[in-house]
Scaffold this motif. Sequence first.
Motif, PDB file in Angstrom:
ATOM      1  N   LEU A  90       0.825  -1.210   0.000  1.00  0.00           N
ATOM      2  CA  LEU A  90       0.000   0.000   0.000  1.00  0.00           C
ATOM      3  C   LEU A  90       0.859   1.259   0.000  1.00  0.00           C
ATOM      4  O   LEU A  90       0.658   2.173  -0.820  1.00  0.00           O
ATOM      5  N   LEU A  91       1.839   1.337   0.899  1.00  0.00           N
ATOM      6  CA  LEU A  91       2.633   2.554   1.014  1.00  0.00           C
ATOM      7  C   LEU A  91       3.573   2.727  -0.174  1.00  0.00           C
ATOM      8  O   LEU A  91       3.811   3.859  -0.630  1.00  0.00           O
ATOM      9  N   THR A  92       4.101   1.630  -0.703  1.00  0.00           N
ATOM     10  CA  THR A  92       4.964   1.750  -1.874  1.00  0.00           C
ATOM     11  C   THR A  92       4.159   2.208  -3.086  1.00  0.00           C
ATOM     12  O   THR A  92       4.613   3.071  -3.862  1.00  0.00           O
ATOM     13  N   SER A  93       2.970   1.656  -3.262  1.00  0.00           N
ATOM     14  CA  SER A  93       2.112   2.096  -4.367  1.00  0.00           C
ATOM     15  C   SER A  93       1.724   3.559  -4.207  1.00  0.00           C
ATOM     16  O   SER A  93       1.682   4.310  -5.186  1.00  0.00           O
ATOM     17  N   LEU A  94       1.446   3.975  -2.966  1.00  0.00           N
ATOM     18  CA  LEU A  94       1.093   5.373  -2.721  1.00  0.00           C
ATOM     19  C   LEU A  94       2.263   6.296  -3.040  1.00  0.00           C
ATOM     20  O   LEU A  94       2.071   7.378  -3.614  1.00  0.00           O
ATOM     21  N   MET A  95       3.472   5.882  -2.690  1.00  0.00           N
ATOM     22  CA  MET A  95       4.649   6.688  -2.983  1.00  0.00           C
ATOM     23  C   MET A  95       4.833   6.864  -4.492  1.00  0.00           C
ATOM     24  O   MET A  95       5.039   7.979  -4.987  1.00  0.00           O
ATOM     25  N   VAL A  96       4.729   5.776  -5.243  1.00  0.00           N
ATOM     26  CA  VAL A  96       4.883   5.859  -6.695  1.00  0.00           C
ATOM     27  C   VAL A  96       3.760   6.700  -7.304  1.00  0.00           C
ATOM     28  O   VAL A  96       3.984   7.495  -8.226  1.00  0.00           O
ATOM     29  N   PHE A  97       2.548   6.549  -6.769  1.00  0.00           N
ATOM     30  CA  PHE A  97       1.401   7.293  -7.297  1.00  0.00           C
ATOM     31  C   PHE A  97       1.561   8.791  -7.067  1.00  0.00           C
ATOM     32  O   PHE A  97       1.398   9.602  -7.999  1.00  0.00           O
ATOM     33  N   LEU A  98       1.898   9.191  -5.841  1.00  0.00           N
ATOM     34  CA  LEU A  98       2.070  10.613  -5.541  1.00  0.00           C
ATOM     35  C   LEU A  98       3.255  11.196  -6.302  1.00  0.00           C
ATOM     36  O   LEU A  98       3.194  12.337  -6.791  1.00  0.00           O
TER      37      LEU A  98
END
Length: 227
Positions: free
Chosen positions: A72-80
């Motif tokens: 979740l947090l890795t995907s959020l980092m890439v998304f932002l």
Amino acid sequence: MMTNFFDQFMSPSFLGIPLLPLALTLPWLLFPTPTPRWINNRLLTLQSQFINRFTSQLFSSINPGGHKWALLLTSLMVFLLTLNMLGLLPYTFTPTTQLSLNMGIAIPLWLATVLIGLRNQPTASLGHLLPEGTPTPLIPVLIIIETISLLIRPLALGVRLTANLTAGHLLMQLIATGAFVLTPTMPVVAALTSVVLLLLSMLEVAVAMIQAYVFVLLISLYLQENV
């Protein structure tokens, strides 16, 4: 030329249809898709190395119980990161300049970390509201202060991301407008202003990456306190 500098932060629409969902979906279409081949291309290899390095660095100090949040947090980092970087391109819209979007991401994630702490270790989570060794007369005041500090965390997350990106985009627009206006009358000053704009653009690239990282890092710190 824009009549209002803040028009660039308005949510775009076409024929009355809001384009914000399209702006949020487009970044995911730009990422290379993994293939079943034994050897990946350079872009996939670079992407995998970045994700692995970031994930290992982010979760190195978090208990194993919090490693479930890695995806979740890795995907959020890439998304932002992708949203912030795409927003620096001309004639684009930056969704992360919208406070409603940032709060919509920050509040659920912050609330999830709090609920996980109350479920798994309620005593330790409630103990954060009262520092050890507090004098008895100060206990009610400190509990109120720590509660307000806890509740203001998601607001600080959303406002920090929105304010930094909005200020940078607005400053770039002001300097670009100044360089455009000064070109016919004072070309030397306009050239110097353009150099400042170039340096500011490089700074904004760094800000876009740093703010995405800080947003995810703070959420991981909140998670670390509750697992």
